[in-house]
Write a protein that holds these residues in place. Structure first.
Motif, PDB file in Angstrom:
ATOM      1  N   UNK A 179      45.693  48.930  53.262  1.00 18.12           N
ATOM      2  CA  UNK A 179      45.490  49.294  54.281  1.00 18.12           C
ATOM      3  C   UNK A 179      44.123  47.616  55.131  1.00 18.12           C
ATOM      4  N   UNK A 180      45.239  46.132  54.407  1.00 18.21           N
ATOM      5  CA  UNK A 180      44.097  45.011  54.936  1.00 18.21           C
ATOM      6  C   UNK A 180      42.685  44.797  54.810  1.00 18.21           C
ATOM      7  N   UNK A 181      43.179  45.985  53.211  1.00 18.54           N
ATOM      8  CA  UNK A 181      41.319  45.750  52.602  1.00 18.54           C
ATOM      9  C   UNK A 181      41.052  45.190  51.868  1.00 18.54           C
ATOM     10  N   UNK A 182      41.076  44.462  50.804  1.00 11.35           N
ATOM     11  CA  UNK A 182      41.053  43.862  49.503  1.00 11.35           C
ATOM     12  C   UNK A 182      39.762  44.202  49.118  1.00 11.35           C
ATOM     13  N   UNK A 183      39.963  44.760  47.305  1.00  9.03           N
ATOM     14  CA  UNK A 183      39.130  45.246  46.564  1.00  9.03           C
ATOM     15  C   UNK A 183      39.194  44.511  45.443  1.00  9.03           C
ATOM     16  N   UNK A 184      38.384  44.748  44.859  1.00  9.83           N
ATOM     17  CA  UNK A 184      38.302  43.788  43.373  1.00  9.83           C
ATOM     18  C   UNK A 184      36.872  44.317  41.897  1.00  9.83           C
ATOM     19  N   UNK A 185      37.161  44.982  40.660  1.00  8.14           N
ATOM     20  CA  UNK A 185      36.237  45.593  40.275  1.00  8.14           C
ATOM     21  C   UNK A 185      36.747  45.499  38.843  1.00  8.14           C
ATOM     22  N   UNK A 186      35.406  44.937  38.630  1.00  8.82           N
ATOM     23  CA  UNK A 186      35.029  43.746  36.891  1.00  8.82           C
ATOM     24  C   UNK A 186      34.432  44.749  36.280  1.00  8.82           C
ATOM     25  N   UNK A 187      34.764  44.789  34.999  1.00 11.40           N
ATOM     26  CA  UNK A 187      33.545  45.415  34.180  1.00 11.40           C
ATOM     27  C   UNK A 187      33.588  44.007  32.833  1.00 11.40           C
ATOM     28  N   UNK A 188      32.583  44.398  32.375  1.00 10.37           N
ATOM     29  CA  UNK A 188      31.705  43.640  30.954  1.00 10.37           C
ATOM     30  C   UNK A 188      31.370  44.541  30.927  1.00 10.37           C
ATOM     31  N   UNK A 189      31.349  44.543  29.503  1.00 12.66           N
ATOM     32  CA  UNK A 189      30.228  45.574  28.223  1.00 12.66           C
ATOM     33  C   UNK A 189      28.992  44.658  27.742  1.00 12.66           C
ATOM     34  N   UNK A 190      27.877  44.973  27.599  1.00  5.43           N
ATOM     35  CA  UNK A 190      26.771  44.790  27.350  1.00  5.43           C
ATOM     36  C   UNK A 190      26.608  44.966  26.046  1.00  5.43           C
TER      37      UNK A 190
END
Length: 438
Positions: free
Chosen positions: A426-437
């Motif tokens: 719906x014209x919404x752009x989403x990015x999710x990034x995960x990095x282990x600590x």
């Protein structure tokens, strides 16, 4: 190669078929022989049958004595009767003295000392009347011989051979059909149709061979698909880069030629030409960067980057704190939630900068200025999460010329043992990034 594995598989299966068939034959032969021996023991080798046959043989003996006029003086005539073919053992005696014994030769006199009535079977004793009226006693034994045992042995062997033949032919035909089927399927694969599955049936060497061939087929298909994707990406990249480079290079050459010939009216136009040349040079540099990104995504010789521990709060604040400030200066509304992380990440700062720069550039390029850009990060379980969200402007094209930026980000994050996921809805752009600590 086809013939070799075909013959090897066939030899192994023939050997197994022979062993299994022999086992089946032995299992049938031993019970049949035992049953036959038990049957003989109750019939031809049984005491009732032999006693009956002895009675019949004695009746024949009495008739023979009457016909041949056998007397005490010519008992040797009994030799002809004893040797006529019937299996009998005859002893004639009178008053405890042997007069005739069938096993002995006609020219050998019987030895009375070897005879003891107490050792004989009373049920086999008969009273024989000679032609001259003399009454003598005889012991007549009938024995069936080994012929019946041999018949039982032959019948058991024949039945075992029949079982062996049926089992062997059945097993061989079954495996031969499977081997021929594998050969047909391998011929299909050799013809180029790698989408044809190989039949895996059973748990023997042939099944292992078929499974190995099918896995090889799947592996080849996977490699072909990967190579096709790389070729397609190469083609798209060459097409896109050749098109994208032509315009700035043409403009740059035109401006440089004007500068070289002094074809400018005044100082202001000179600065304009230099500014435009610099702008086109930057455009070419950006395209060179995209070539590097393409190599990063598709290269099979990429080495693991050197990672170093960095404070997560400091790292994300350095990048996305500055990006948020820059976006606000460019007229965007930014909603941020920078939670305390209090942990350390193993990262390559330069590589991570390239990934974050790509995401920041995408926001500048495609985001709707009138909508809010969201930048959140937090700590979840054993990883740091970064969430970016923006609304795509209606007047902007979401697809990049090579669509390589997001793939570059994904590859870089994966090299950091993290995850990179994005979606457009719906014209919404989403990015999710995960990095282990750490």
């Amino acid at each position: 190669m086809n013939k070799r594995w075909y013959l090897q598989g066939l030899s192994a299966q023939l050997f197994k078929s022979v062993l299994l068939s022999l086992l089946a034959a032995v299992i049938v032969f031993i019970p049949c022989l035992s049953l036959g021996n038990q049957l003989l023991a109750k019939t031809v080798y049984g005491r009732p049958f032999m006693a009956q046959m002895a009675d019949e043989q004695f009746a024949k003996l009495q008739e023979y004595v009457a016909q041949r006029q056998v007397t005490m003086e010519n008992l040797h005539l009994l030799n002809a009767w004893c040797s006529r073919g019937d299996k009998v053992y005859l002893t004639v005696y009178l008053h405890g003295r042997i007069l005739y014994e069938s096993p002995q030769a006609a020219n050998v006199e019987p030895n009375p000392e070897d005879f003891n009535v107490s050792f004989e079977d009373e049920e086999q004793e008969y009273a024989l009347t000679l032609s001259d009226g003399t009454a003598v006693q005889v012991f007549l034994y009938y024995y069936a011989g080994d012929a019946f045992y041999y018949w039982v042995l032959a019948a058991s062997g024949l039945l075992a051979f029949t079982v062996f033949s049926v089992c062997f032919i059945g097993l061989v035909n079954h495996k031969l059909r499977y081997i021929k089927r594998l050969k047909r399927e391998l011929d299909i694969l050799a013809g180029g149709d790698l989408h044809y599955p190989v039949t895996v049936k059973g748990q023997d060497e042939l099944a292992e061979l078929a499974f190995g061939i099918d896995q090889m087929r799947i592996s080849i298909l996977t490699h072909q698909k990967a190579e096709e994707q790389i070729r397609s990406a190469n083609s798209q990249l060459v097409t896109a880069m050749s098109h994208d480079l032509r315009t700035p290079l043409t403009s740059l050459l035109a401006y440089l030629e004007l500068l070289e010939r002094g074809k400018y009216a005044d100082e202001a136009q000179l600065r304009h030409f230099i500014s435009r040349s610099l702008e086109n040079t930057l455009r070419i540099k950006n395209m060179a960067d995209k070539l590097f990104e393409y190599f990063l995504v598709y290269s099979t010789e990429w080495e693991q980057p050197d990672l170093e521990p960095v404070a997560a709060d400091e790292l994300l604040q350095q990048f996305w704190g500055e990006y948020a400030f820059a976006l606000e200066n460019n007229g965007f509304k930014v909603a941020s939630d920078f939670r305390q992380l209090d942990c350390r990440l193993n990262v390559n700062i330069e590589m991570l900068r390239r990934a974050f720069d790509n995401l920041y550039a995408n926001i500048l390029k495609y985001a709707d200025v009138a909508q809010t850009v969201k930048i959140y990060w937090w700590k979840d379980d054993k990883q740091v999460c970064l969430l970016l969200s923006n609304h795509i402007a209606n007047t902007r094209n979401v697809k990049e010329s090579t669509n390589i930026g997001l793939k570059t980000c994904q590859r870089i994050i994966q090299e950091h043992n993290g995850s990179f996921n994005y979606k457009i809805q719906d014209k919404q752009f989403q990015v999710k990034i995960t990095l282990p600590f750490i």
